[in-house]
Write a protein that holds these residues in place. Sequence first.
Motif, short mmCIF file in Angstrom:
data_model
loop_
_atom_site.label_atom_id
_atom_site.label_comp_id
_atom_site.label_asym_id
_atom_site.label_seq_id
_atom_site.Cartn_x
_atom_site.Cartn_y
_atom_site.Cartn_z
N LEU A 1 0.81 -1.30 0.00
CA LEU A 1 -0.27 -0.35 0.26
C LEU A 1 0.68 1.32 -0.06
O LEU A 1 1.89 1.01 0.75
N LEU A 2 0.65 2.57 -0.80
CA LEU A 2 1.13 3.21 -0.86
C LEU A 2 0.50 4.24 -0.03
O LEU A 2 -0.64 5.06 -0.50
N VAL A 3 1.18 5.26 0.83
CA VAL A 3 -0.47 6.53 1.33
C VAL A 3 0.40 7.45 1.06
O VAL A 3 0.86 8.04 1.35
N VAL B 1 5.44 5.87 1.27
CA VAL B 1 4.30 6.82 1.94
C VAL B 1 5.07 7.99 0.74
O VAL B 1 6.57 8.09 0.25
N HIS B 2 4.33 9.27 0.19
CA HIS B 2 4.31 9.86 -0.48
C HIS B 2 3.93 12.08 0.94
O HIS B 2 3.71 11.75 1.82
N ILE C 1 10.00 6.11 0.60
CA ILE C 1 9.64 7.63 0.44
C ILE C 1 9.82 7.98 -0.62
O ILE C 1 10.43 8.51 -1.89
N VAL C 2 8.17 8.26 -0.95
CA VAL C 2 8.35 8.89 -2.60
C VAL C 2 7.86 10.76 -2.04
O VAL C 2 6.85 11.15 -1.39
N ALA C 3 8.86 11.29 -3.12
CA ALA C 3 8.39 13.00 -2.82
C ALA C 3 7.55 13.78 -3.39
O ALA C 3 7.85 13.73 -4.72
N ARG C 4 6.75 14.53 -2.66
CA ARG C 4 5.36 15.15 -4.42
C ARG C 4 5.29 16.65 -4.24
O ARG C 4 6.04 16.92 -3.34
N THR C 5 5.77 17.07 -5.06
CA THR C 5 6.30 18.09 -5.70
C THR C 5 5.06 19.19 -6.15
O THR C 5 4.13 18.65 -7.18
N ASP C 6 4.27 20.25 -5.47
CA ASP C 6 3.25 20.93 -6.00
C ASP C 6 3.52 22.06 -6.50
O ASP C 6 3.24 23.12 -7.04
N ALA C 7 4.92 22.38 -7.18
CA ALA C 7 5.49 23.43 -7.11
C ALA C 7 4.76 23.55 -8.79
O ALA C 7 5.15 25.26 -9.16
#
Length: 306
Positions: free
Chosen positions: A89-91, A118-119, A159-165
Amino acid sequence: MPYLLADDLPTESAGKRFRAALERPGIYRLPGAHNGQAAIQARNAGFDGLYLSGAAMTASMGLPDLGIITVDEVTFFIRQIVRSSGLPLLVDGDTGYGEALNVMHMVRSFEEAGAGAVHLEDQILPKKCGHLNGKALVSPVDMATKVAAAKKASRDIMIVARTDAAGVEGFDAAVDRARLYVDAGADAIFPEALNTREMFEKFAAALPNIPLLANMTEFGKTPFYTADEFEAMGYKIVIWPVSSLRVANKAQSLLYAAIARDGGAHAMVDAMQTRAELYETIGLHAYEELDASIVKTIVPEAVPQA
């Protein structure tokens, strides 16, 4: 089979199984599952991984997706989904629920609850859905610090890093942030709210050899693309975060309207999961077989409708 049987439990951690899935050819398809029942149904449809959306969690609780819920509330959802499906599961870890130490606590809590990945996103609280306006971001260095903290706390969890940039500072800033997050230890990157095929392809070209996640949410800024199309653009993971909840919520609204209109649910029976289908999905008889004191349930025959 019931999760109570040790022989039915995975022998490897969810993190290792998630990583192994990414090493296979093709794109890893992760439909959103907002509870244990949805998780079982997704598994039965053939999926071998799932996604738990913060927006779906909060909406199912009657709350907006503004970073309101806590780590402990999320672990409740993680446990039921992992226990019922047995799948990696990715959370959605939102902004990490605070600063570096809070992020580390989140990662340990999610991994202990059974999450495989997880992101973490670079918004400022109160955060907003990635496809909405009015988002504000932390500095790139602050986010990189959180990513590094998450990596230190992880054992096997990805560890998944999300960017909203992309929608706040521009495409180039999003690429620069993503590279910094990879240097800080991110295993994969989630560029949120890209809105053209060209943007998806350029982002993938700018970060070769880094697993990238595509978000195929409805009613957002991203046009509809299939999993195969995202794979061709250079993406390794695709999520459909809130789809299951949207369908369930729409069906429930039709049910309640029918009861209010007709004085009963009889007009909606054909749209319902039957009792037999429910028991088959949750494995009722398999649980009964584990305890000889429980008499096997006999499913009542359907009552003819007038």
